[in-house]
Design a protein around this motif. Structure first.
Motif, short mmCIF file in Angstrom:
data_model
loop_
_atom_site.label_atom_id
_atom_site.label_comp_id
_atom_site.label_asym_id
_atom_site.label_seq_id
_atom_site.Cartn_x
_atom_site.Cartn_y
_atom_site.Cartn_z
N GLU A 44 0.84 -1.21 0.00
CA GLU A 44 0.00 0.00 0.00
C GLU A 44 0.87 1.25 0.00
O GLU A 44 0.65 2.17 -0.80
CB GLU A 44 -0.93 0.00 1.21
CG GLU A 44 -1.80 1.24 1.28
CD GLU A 44 -2.77 1.25 2.44
OE1 GLU A 44 -3.25 2.35 2.79
OE2 GLU A 44 -3.06 0.18 3.02
N GLU A 45 1.85 1.29 0.88
CA GLU A 45 2.74 2.46 0.96
C GLU A 45 3.44 2.72 -0.37
O GLU A 45 3.45 3.84 -0.88
CB GLU A 45 3.82 2.24 2.02
CG GLU A 45 3.39 2.45 3.42
CD GLU A 45 4.51 2.20 4.41
OE1 GLU A 45 4.63 3.00 5.35
OE2 GLU A 45 5.27 1.21 4.25
N VAL A 48 0.72 3.45 -3.47
CA VAL A 48 -0.01 4.72 -3.35
C VAL A 48 0.95 5.89 -3.49
O VAL A 48 0.67 6.86 -4.21
CB VAL A 48 -0.82 4.78 -2.04
CG1 VAL A 48 -1.37 6.18 -1.80
CG2 VAL A 48 -1.96 3.76 -2.07
N THR A 81 -2.07 7.14 3.17
CA THR A 81 -2.84 6.87 1.96
C THR A 81 -3.93 7.92 1.78
O THR A 81 -4.11 8.47 0.69
CB THR A 81 -3.46 5.46 2.01
OG1 THR A 81 -2.41 4.50 1.95
CG2 THR A 81 -4.43 5.23 0.87
N TRP A 85 -4.27 10.36 -1.39
CA TRP A 85 -5.36 9.97 -2.28
C TRP A 85 -5.88 11.11 -3.15
O TRP A 85 -6.11 10.90 -4.36
CB TRP A 85 -6.49 9.31 -1.49
CG TRP A 85 -7.41 8.56 -2.38
CD1 TRP A 85 -8.65 8.95 -2.79
CD2 TRP A 85 -7.16 7.29 -2.99
NE1 TRP A 85 -9.19 8.01 -3.62
CE2 TRP A 85 -8.30 6.98 -3.76
CE3 TRP A 85 -6.09 6.41 -2.97
CZ2 TRP A 85 -8.40 5.80 -4.50
CZ3 TRP A 85 -6.18 5.24 -3.71
CH2 TRP A 85 -7.33 4.95 -4.46
#
Length: 144
Positions: A44-45, A48, A81, A85
């Motif tokens: 995820e890190e 994103v 995140t 975003w």
């Protein structure tokens, strides 16, 4: 969808006894569930941040030793995140690039995020199996 999936993953983490979270595996070469959660966070890190900023760096593996530290790491990654975003546009999601971490064929950034979600779901399913082996009832799948 991402938030509901993460809440469910966190519920799985919370059900693990502390020692089993970091040490239990049903058989080699399977990893402890905490290691899988760390992988989820690393993906995820990296993805994103890369999609939002075009800075493709993979974070070094974090060292967490307690369930509380793991839950705090989950919260910190999700906060980051949510900060990044708004920088991810629809156009950016449709851009295709070679995967900077795995070197695969070019794929859209949306596909990359879907893969990240699928990876989380896959590992959460392993967590469900681990909990059942440990005699612990996993959380209801439909409660997000």
């Amino acid at each position: 969808m991402l938030e509901g999936n993460r809440r469910l993953t966190l519920r799985v983490v919370e059900l693990f006894p502390e020692d089993a979270l970091f040490h239990f595996t049903p058989a080699p070469p399977l990893r402890p569930f905490a290691d899988m959660v760390n992988e989820i966070l690393e993906m995820e890190e990296g993805y994103v941040r890369g999609i939002a900023t075009r800075e493709w760096t993979f974070s070094p593996k974090r060292v967490v030793k307690t369930k509380q530290e793991l839950l705090e790491a989950c919260a910190a990654v999700r906060r980051r995140t949510l900060e990044l975003w708004p920088r991810i546009t629809a156009a950016r999601l449709t851009e295709e690039e070679i995967d900077p971490f795995f070197g695969s064929e070019p794929q859209s950034n949306l596909s990359r995020l879907v893969y990240t979600l699928e990876n989380e779901i896959h590992h959460r399913g392993q967590g469900y199996t681990y909990l059942r082996i440990l005699g612990i009832q996993p959380p209801a799948f439909y409660i997000r």
